[in-house]
Each structure stands twice: as structure tokens, then as C-alpha cells.
Design a protein around this motif. Sequence first.
Motif, short mmCIF file in Angstrom:
data_model
loop_
_atom_site.label_atom_id
_atom_site.label_comp_id
_atom_site.label_asym_id
_atom_site.label_seq_id
_atom_site.Cartn_x
_atom_site.Cartn_y
_atom_site.Cartn_z
N ASP A 155 12.80 4.04 7.58
CA ASP A 155 13.97 3.43 6.94
C ASP A 155 13.67 2.00 6.50
OD1 ASP A 155 15.39 5.72 7.32
OD2 ASP A 155 16.54 5.00 9.04
N ALA A 156 12.91 1.27 7.31
CA ALA A 156 12.57 -0.11 6.94
C ALA A 156 11.70 -0.13 5.68
CB ALA A 156 11.86 -0.80 8.10
N VAL A 157 10.74 0.80 5.60
CA VAL A 157 9.91 0.89 4.39
C VAL A 157 10.76 1.24 3.18
CG1 VAL A 157 8.01 2.14 3.29
CG2 VAL A 157 7.83 1.47 5.69
N HIS A 158 11.67 2.21 3.34
CA HIS A 158 12.50 2.65 2.22
C HIS A 158 13.52 1.58 1.83
CE1 HIS A 158 11.51 7.08 3.40
NE2 HIS A 158 10.48 6.43 2.91
N ALA A 159 13.99 0.80 2.81
CA ALA A 159 14.90 -0.31 2.48
C ALA A 159 14.18 -1.33 1.62
CB ALA A 159 15.42 -0.96 3.76
N TYR A 160 12.92 -1.53 1.90
CA TYR A 160 12.11 -2.41 1.05
C TYR A 160 12.03 -1.84 -0.36
CZ TYR A 160 8.10 -5.17 -0.53
OH TYR A 160 7.26 -6.00 -1.24
#
Length: 457
Positions: A260-265
Motif C-alpha cells: 500500500d505504501a508503494v502504491h500510495a507513492y
Amino acid sequence: MSDLPFGFGVPDRDPERRGESGSGAGNDPFGLGALFGGGGGAGAGTPEELLAKMPLFAELQKLMNWSGGPVNWDLARQGAISSLAAGSQPTSDAERTAVADALRLADLWLDQATELPSGVERPLAWSRVEWVEQTLPAWSSLIDPLAERVVAAMTSALPAEAAAMAGPLGGLMGRMGGVLFGAQVGQALGRLSGEVLTSTEVGLPLAPAGAGVLLPQNVAEFAAGLDRPLDEVRLFLALREAASQRLFAHVPWLRQQLHDAVHAYARGITVDREAIERGVTEAMGSMGGIDPTDPEKIQELLGSGLLEPEETPEQQMALRRLETLLALVEGWIDAVVAAAAGERLPGHGALAETMRRRRASGGPAEQTFATLVGLQLRPRRLRDAATVWGAMAQRYGSAERDRLWSHPDLLPTSDDLDEPLDFVARQGADDELRALTADDAQDRDERRDDPEGGAQS
């Protein structure tokens, strides 16, 4: 990248075959004679059939027919493996046995250092080629959203002049973007496969669930540069891999939080339209114009830095969250491995410091992501996170330390890592508060069960 991009080359280099048929393959290496009816009547058929008979165009047709997403993963796989053709060695039976033994021993030691049970169901020894093939699904889930956003942001920001030049070729340009991303990803994964030591070294789980993996060829090369025996280095890396597998297997939300952190980026990727318009106008002059059907011109523009997305505040927040999570994972592994190895592994201290430096400097994973989409995977707060886990175990025991993984809200934040010992001290205060609350609740229950006693008091 080679002088002949994407692995294209002259299809027939055999001198005897080049000499056959007079003006055949030797004078027509790309099969262009078919277009004009030469080559034994091969000119009959539709234009598509003619193009398919030309080796160069047949390969182009395969590439451009990709419809599996923003990255051409077939090309990425081929590119990564072809770059390893002379450098990847298959694993031997002895190496597979050594890896399995090391992972089993590592799990026995870890049983005494953490409450989390083993996460290794299958001990595996992978070659570099196997690492590429087996980790592609994980890379796809991580990179596709980033690539999709980059392509969409750049396309929407193209000035009207460039968009008009593309015209009906928009779909072709999208597929060309997939080809370019595929070639770039393939090169990056090829380099990474020559450096990575385990399946979790990058901080993200890449192997199928339950698989504990070491790469014997890379482990041997890594050990050759250290003043420690190979068996000791292998066992140290097996401890790290087995510890990481325990965490990802028994903290069900962790893998998704990292993704999720990667996709939020990725969702925050934007570009400065005005800057691109100025840059493209200048580039069109310096490059002699931009032909949207010319892959070399497109790649030159993409590599010029003009279309690099700007980092937004939302992305900075996502990146900070990602770096904190990576640091907490890495720090927990350091603390647990240190507790498990103890004095059993003489070179543990030196090996642990080597790995901390390797990860703190970014390592192969950061370079790969930075090359692809500007995303850095660096646990910048690694030492602070290791301090938290070590102090938690020393003060409250390993069970209380590992309890923090039971919910993401219990983990220290980036601000908490500024003062890691204060965070640890607060856990004791929270425990005292919980104990008082529990005592109060017990007293209320006892008074409810004994109303006469409660009245007398």
C-alpha cells in the motif's frame, strides 16, 4: 544496453548460410526481399503476413502486441535472463542440501529468540535465473502501478504539438512505453539477480509464501570478500531469511502495508506540464524534432530528465511511511538474529555490521527502484529501529517486543524513532495503565457478583 536494442540482431550470421542462394539471406539480412516478391515467391500474402515473415518485423510485432499491462514482462524476463546467460550457474545437489540444513538450524535457533513460529515450509536454493523467474509476479504487483501512473502522467502532460503529432498512434505509443519499461526492468532485474543473497533481502517478500530462499552462487561470491568461512556466512544469511519469513508469515497485514505504501507513492505521481512543454519544445529543436513512431527519439526524451515526475507532499508522506516500515522490519530482523546467534556464531558482529551498511546505503533494491521510477527503498532509520526492538526485549521480554506487530497502530512511527528509548519507556507506562484498568474491572466484577459485600464496603 547493447548497440542493438532489445536483443535485435542480424538473424543469420552463419557464413555458409549467408553464401547460399546468391542474393538471398546474405544480401538481405532482414528479409526485405519478401516485400518485393523475391525469396522464392515469398511476396504473396497480406501486408501483415509479409511483415511476419521478416525476422526483424516479426520480433517487433511480438513486442508491440503485448497487452498485459504497462510493462512488457515477457520482454523484461527475456532481457534479464539473456543478460545472465554466461553468468548464472545452476545449483548443485550439495548446495541445495547445504541451504536446507542452514535454514533448518536457523529455525531451531530462532525458536529461542522469538514467539513467532517458523515461516519456512520449503527451503530452496535458487540460481540467478530461477530468482528472476520466481520473483516476477511480486515485481509485477509492485512495479505495474508505478509504471502505469508514470505513463499516464507523462501522456497527459504532453504539449498540444506533441500530442497532435502522435494523433491516432496513441495506442502504439502506449505499447512502446510497455516495451521501453520492459527493457529497463529487465536490465535492472538482471543486475539485481547478480547481487541479491536471499528472497527477502530487498525488504519486500518476493518468493512464494512459505519459501525460504538463498542464492548459493551469490552467497559464495559475497563470502569471498569477507574474512569469514562460507558455512558461517551461509548460516548467518539463513538466520536473516528465516527470521524475515516468520515475520511476513505471521503478521498478516505487513505485506499489504508495504504494498500500500508503494502504491500510495504511485498514486501521487504528477508532472509539471509547463516545465514539460518548455522542455519538449527545446528537445524538439535539439533532437531535430520528436517522431512518436521513432523509439530511439522517445527513449532519448525519456532519458533526458525532462519527463521525470515531481515528488509531491503526498508522495513524501508515503515514502516516509515506507522507509519507516522497512526500517522496523530490518531492525527487528537484526535484533532477533542477534539474540538467536548470541555466541554461537563467532563472526555475527562483523557480519551484522556488513549487512547494516549494505542496507543503509540503499543496496541493490534501492538502485533498481530508483532507476525505474525514482522510488527509493532505503531503511534510513535502521539503527533507531534496531534500538527500539533491542530495548523492548531487554526491558519487557521478547513476547512484549513481538506483541507490537499484532496491529499496525502499535508500531513506532517515524516521530517515535526520533527518540526510540522514550517510545520504549512509554510502553511500560501503557502496561501499568492497562494493569490498573484490568484491576478496576476485576473489582467491579467482584462487587457485581457479591452485592452484599459491595454494600457493606
